[in-house]
Design a protein around this motif. Structure first.
Motif, PDB file in Angstrom:
ATOM      1  N   LEU A  62       8.170  -9.676  39.592  1.00  0.00           N
ATOM      2  CA  LEU A  62       9.013 -10.877  39.555  1.00  0.00           C
ATOM      3  C   LEU A  62       9.788 -11.017  40.852  1.00  0.00           C
ATOM      4  N   ARG A  63      10.358  -9.916  41.316  1.00  0.00           N
ATOM      5  CA  ARG A  63      11.111  -9.960  42.572  1.00  0.00           C
ATOM      6  C   ARG A  63      10.228 -10.395  43.724  1.00  0.00           C
ATOM      7  N   ARG A  64       9.043  -9.791  43.843  1.00  0.00           N
ATOM      8  CA  ARG A  64       8.145 -10.135  44.951  1.00  0.00           C
ATOM      9  C   ARG A  64       7.715 -11.592  44.875  1.00  0.00           C
ATOM     10  N   ALA A  65       7.454 -12.083  43.669  1.00  0.00           N
ATOM     11  CA  ALA A  65       7.018 -13.466  43.505  1.00  0.00           C
ATOM     12  C   ALA A  65       8.128 -14.445  43.889  1.00  0.00           C
ATOM     13  N   VAL A  66       9.348 -14.160  43.472  1.00  0.00           N
ATOM     14  CA  VAL A  66      10.480 -15.031  43.831  1.00  0.00           C
ATOM     15  C   VAL A  66      10.662 -15.056  45.339  1.00  0.00           C
ATOM     16  N   GLU A  67      10.598 -13.892  45.968  1.00  0.00           N
ATOM     17  CA  GLU A  67      10.728 -13.828  47.423  1.00  0.00           C
ATOM     18  C   GLU A  67       9.622 -14.624  48.108  1.00  0.00           C
ATOM     19  N   HIS A  68       8.404 -14.545  47.570  1.00  0.00           N
ATOM     20  CA  HIS A  68       7.274 -15.298  48.141  1.00  0.00           C
ATOM     21  C   HIS A  68       7.540 -16.802  48.012  1.00  0.00           C
ATOM     22  N   ALA A  97      17.820 -14.568  49.968  1.00  0.00           N
ATOM     23  CA  ALA A  97      17.091 -15.267  51.030  1.00  0.00           C
ATOM     24  C   ALA A  97      17.681 -16.642  51.318  1.00  0.00           C
ATOM     25  N   THR A  98      18.229 -17.300  50.300  1.00  0.00           N
ATOM     26  CA  THR A  98      18.801 -18.630  50.502  1.00  0.00           C
ATOM     27  C   THR A  98      19.932 -18.850  49.514  1.00  0.00           C
ATOM     28  N   SER A  99      21.080 -19.217  50.021  1.00  0.00           N
ATOM     29  CA  SER A  99      22.261 -19.377  49.169  1.00  0.00           C
ATOM     30  C   SER A  99      22.170 -20.588  48.261  1.00  0.00           C
ATOM     31  N   GLY A 100      21.249 -21.499  48.564  1.00  0.00           N
ATOM     32  CA  GLY A 100      21.170 -22.733  47.796  1.00  0.00           C
ATOM     33  C   GLY A 100      20.231 -22.699  46.613  1.00  0.00           C
ATOM     34  N   ALA A 101      19.687 -21.549  46.267  1.00  0.00           N
ATOM     35  CA  ALA A 101      18.720 -21.460  45.162  1.00  0.00           C
ATOM     36  C   ALA A 101      19.362 -21.894  43.844  1.00  0.00           C
ATOM     37  N   ARG A 102      18.595 -22.662  43.067  1.00  0.00           N
ATOM     38  CA  ARG A 102      19.044 -23.105  41.743  1.00  0.00           C
ATOM     39  C   ARG A 102      18.067 -22.593  40.695  1.00  0.00           C
ATOM     40  N   VAL A 103      18.596 -22.062  39.604  1.00  0.00           N
ATOM     41  CA  VAL A 103      17.762 -21.384  38.613  1.00  0.00           C
ATOM     42  C   VAL A 103      18.154 -21.811  37.208  1.00  0.00           C
ATOM     43  N   ALA A 104      17.144 -22.194  36.420  1.00  0.00           N
ATOM     44  CA  ALA A 104      17.332 -22.483  35.001  1.00  0.00           C
ATOM     45  C   ALA A 104      16.630 -21.386  34.197  1.00  0.00           C
ATOM     46  N   TYR A 105      17.386 -20.663  33.402  1.00  0.00           N
ATOM     47  CA  TYR A 105      16.853 -19.624  32.531  1.00  0.00           C
ATOM     48  C   TYR A 105      16.618 -20.220  31.146  1.00  0.00           C
ATOM     49  N   VAL A 106      15.448 -19.936  30.570  1.00  0.00           N
ATOM     50  CA  VAL A 106      15.091 -20.485  29.258  1.00  0.00           C
ATOM     51  C   VAL A 106      14.604 -19.354  28.366  1.00  0.00           C
ATOM     52  N   ASP A 107      15.185 -19.233  27.179  1.00  0.00           N
ATOM     53  CA  ASP A 107      14.720 -18.228  26.230  1.00  0.00           C
ATOM     54  C   ASP A 107      15.010 -18.702  24.816  1.00  0.00           C
ATOM     55  N   ILE A 108      14.200 -18.243  23.890  1.00  0.00           N
ATOM     56  CA  ILE A 108      14.388 -18.610  22.488  1.00  0.00           C
ATOM     57  C   ILE A 108      15.403 -17.716  21.810  1.00  0.00           C
ATOM     58  N   ASP A 109      15.649 -16.533  22.374  1.00  0.00           N
ATOM     59  CA  ASP A 109      16.533 -15.544  21.770  1.00  0.00           C
ATOM     60  C   ASP A 109      17.993 -15.885  22.044  1.00  0.00           C
ATOM     61  N   PRO A 110      18.809 -16.092  21.005  1.00  0.00           N
ATOM     62  CA  PRO A 110      20.212 -16.482  21.224  1.00  0.00           C
ATOM     63  C   PRO A 110      21.037 -15.406  21.923  1.00  0.00           C
ATOM     64  N   VAL A 111      20.694 -14.126  21.723  1.00  0.00           N
ATOM     65  CA  VAL A 111      21.414 -13.059  22.410  1.00  0.00           C
ATOM     66  C   VAL A 111      21.154 -13.148  23.906  1.00  0.00           C
ATOM     67  N   ALA A 112      19.886 -13.354  24.282  1.00  0.00           N
ATOM     68  CA  ALA A 112      19.540 -13.479  25.698  1.00  0.00           C
ATOM     69  C   ALA A 112      20.278 -14.645  26.336  1.00  0.00           C
ATOM     70  N   VAL A 113      20.308 -15.775  25.656  1.00  0.00           N
ATOM     71  CA  VAL A 113      20.960 -16.963  26.211  1.00  0.00           C
ATOM     72  C   VAL A 113      22.468 -16.775  26.280  1.00  0.00           C
ATOM     73  N   ALA A 114      23.054 -16.180  25.246  1.00  0.00           N
ATOM     74  CA  ALA A 114      24.497 -15.973  25.231  1.00  0.00           C
ATOM     75  C   ALA A 114      24.949 -15.089  26.388  1.00  0.00           C
ATOM     76  N   HIS A 115      24.197 -14.024  26.641  1.00  0.00           N
ATOM     77  CA  HIS A 115      24.591 -13.124  27.722  1.00  0.00           C
ATOM     78  C   HIS A 115      24.290 -13.722  29.091  1.00  0.00           C
ATOM     79  N   THR A 116      23.245 -14.510  29.173  1.00  0.00           N
ATOM     80  CA  THR A 116      22.978 -15.201  30.432  1.00  0.00           C
ATOM     81  C   THR A 116      24.126 -16.153  30.757  1.00  0.00           C
ATOM     82  N   ARG A 117      24.561 -16.899  29.755  1.00  0.00           N
ATOM     83  CA  ARG A 117      25.670 -17.835  29.981  1.00  0.00           C
ATOM     84  C   ARG A 117      26.952 -17.101  30.350  1.00  0.00           C
TER      85      ARG A 117
END
Length: 279
Positions: A62-68, A97-117
């Motif tokens: 995942l890290r390598r792909a994002v960097e690419h 690599a860039t301060s302007g990156a914007r990311v939307a995280y999507v998950d069905i699990d409420p625990v995952a979303v709650a902690h992401t928020r």
């Protein structure tokens, strides 16, 4: 088994039902999982001791792909099936690599979303959406996502170790087509996917773990390399194409942020690739 609810667990979450996101969190060394998740994870580990290393290798991919993607000029990301936040989140990697990156995280699990928020509180360049990735219309129409990303510009769609939880009856190619059609030319699709066969580990480990997982959690649709490659319909594959996870743009001998090293001894039990939408 202890069923006391942790103070961080949302009140409407069933703590006696295992979750893909929370089991993955345990494999990555996280602490936001329930006793039932740890029980299933330990059963998996008994049948497939390579599990934690495979999780770290996927995280390193995942890290390598994002960097690419950032090097290719893509600074917007949708992380589908993003899971529990841990070190090396997409926004952290992209912003190195860039301060302007914007990311939307999507998950069905409420625990995952709650902690992401919770982690992202106050960060105007990120958002978290609770939704089922199998419902692209709902995901793509979410106000949080539409308010953050510019769909007239390239976006990287990340689906790392999640599509094997989408059965053939759910039409994964149709789901991906809906996402693809919403993306601008120059957008990327990043996939890591569980394989039917293995290298560097007994295939029996994978298959027995899969059978147990299906009894305890839900269906798992492991696919062949050709089947994974077919998921990139409408995208032009980036070299080296669809390969074993550790073999996609590897960094031999260099430890990643999560201590996974892609070398000849790494277990191969999943495929990875990236494609670019040209038109």
């Amino acid at each position: 088994m202890a069923t006391d609810r942790p103070v961080w667990a949302p009140g409407d979450v069933a703590i006696d039902q295992p979750s893909v996101a929370r089991i993955w969190d345990w494999f990555l060394g996280g602490s936001h999982n329930f006793a039932i998740d740890r029980e299933v994870a330990r059963k998996t580990l008994e049948l497939m001791p390579e599990g934690p290393q495979m999780a770290r290798l996927s995280r390193a991919f995942l890290r390598r792909a994002v960097e690419h993607c950032v090097r290719a000029g893509i600074t917007q990301f949708i992380d589908l099936g993003s899971g529990i936040p841990t070190v090396g989140n997409v926004h952290e990697v992209a912003r190195q690599a860039t301060s302007g990156a914007r990311v939307a995280y999507v998950d069905i699990d409420p625990v995952a979303v709650a902690h992401t928020r919770q982690i992202l509180a106050g960060d105007k360049q990120t958002t978290a959406v609770q939704a089922d990735l199998r419902d692209p219309a709902r995901v793509l129409a979410s106000p949080e996502l539409r308010g953050l990303l510019d769909f007239d510009q390239p976006i990287a769609l990340l689906m790392v170790m999640v599509l094997h939880f989408v059965s053939d009856s759910d039409d994964p190619r149709g789901i991906l087509a809906a996402y693809r059609d919403a993306l601008a030319p120059g957008s990327a699709l990043v996939i890591a996917h569980g394989s039917r066969e293995t290298e560097g580990m007994p295939t029996s480990h994978l298959q027995t773990a899969r059978k147990m997982y299906e009894r305890e959690v839900g269906s798992v649709s492991l696919r062949t390399r050709d089947e994974v490659q077919a998921l990139f319909e409408g995208f032009e594959l980036v070299e080296p194409g669809v390969v074993w996870v550790p073999e996609w743009h590897p960094e031999p001998g260099q430890a990643s942020a999560d201590a996974a090293v892609a070398d000849a001894t790494s277990p191969r039990a999943g495929y990875a690739g990236m494609g670019i939408k040209r038109s």
